[in-house]
Design a protein around this motif. Structure first.
Motif: not given
Length: 247
Positions: A117, A122, A127, A129, A189
């Motif tokens: 990640f 991201h 996205f 984490p 992630t």
């Protein structure tokens, strides 16, 4: 102890760019305890300057024209660990990044390829984490071309990287190849490696950037059936005559 081959492509044509590579190496070494994970680091340096050997690794100076996948394949042939990670030189590795990916491989053996990640790239792409693994083949989404971590065994299925791609679209081709062979890839992630966004490419002038990036799209689209052969040939013909006219 798990051994991971790390292959880094560098173009240290200036002190700033060499420092960028050294920072990647140092953050990598600081990211995992040495008694549990050992990084076997190979830097492939393409700058045509006096040889500069990076610390804590092997440095290779190929005497041939640069090609991103060609140099990565060279690194793959010179290493042999079960796990391998292909890296840009503009990365910052965070503690436990490799352990997190190895744990996901262990939990789900069907996942054979992964990317970490990036806190810069991201989140703007939707996205978050620490939200598990996102399976998929989206370039700059699940497939972060600046850091590709995979089980070496997949090369027995995919073969070497596509060397007809010299620079751009290498990650697109990698993603398409994984998808073609039904090899699961995931964005992990809770594994953090930040990408400082093409610092080497930014040093090149517009003509050089176009040379590195323009032609690749035509070949990629032809290879994967998005462009017919005659369209690809016509582009190559135009490029040939353009070169003849260039002083």
């Amino acid at each position: 102890m798990e051994v991971i081959d790390i292959i880094i492509l560098s173009n240290g044509q200036s002190k700033e760019l060499r420092n960028l590579t050294e920072n990647s190496i140092q953050t990598l070494l600081d990211s995992e305890p040495g008694d549990k994970i050992r990084f076997n680091i190979l830097v492939i340096e393409s700058a045509k300057t006096l040889p500069y050997h990076y610390p804590f690794c092997r440095t290779l100076f190929p005497n041939q024209e640069f090609g991103y996948n060609k140099f990565m394949n060279l690194g793959l042939r010179m290493t042999n660990s079960s796990f391998v990670c292909l890296c840009n030189n503009d990365l910052e590795f965070h503690p436990g990044w490799a352990t997190a990916i190895l744990e996901e491989f262990s939990k789900n053996p069907e996942i054979k390829s992964a990317s970490p990640f990036c806190r810069f790239n991201h989140p703007p792409r939707g996205f978050t984490p620490n939200q598990g693994v996102h399976l998929g083949y989206g370039v700059r989404d699940e497939v972060a071309g600046w850091c590709l971590f995979f089980k070496r065994e997949i090369l027995q299925i995919t073969g070497p990287l596509e060397e007809r791609l010299k620079f751009w679209y290498s990650d697109n081709d990698f993603a398409k190849t994984l998808e073609k062979h039904h090899i699961l890839h995931g964005l992990v992630t809770n594994s953090f490696v930040d990408h400082l966004e093409s610092q080497t490419l930014k040093t090149k002038n517009d003509r050089e950037k176009l040379r590195l990036t323009g032609d690749e799209r035509y070949f990629f689209e032809y290879k994967w059936g998005e462009r017919n052969y005659f369209s690809y040939l016509n582009h190559k013909r135009k490029q040939f005559f353009k070169k003849l006219q260039t002083p």
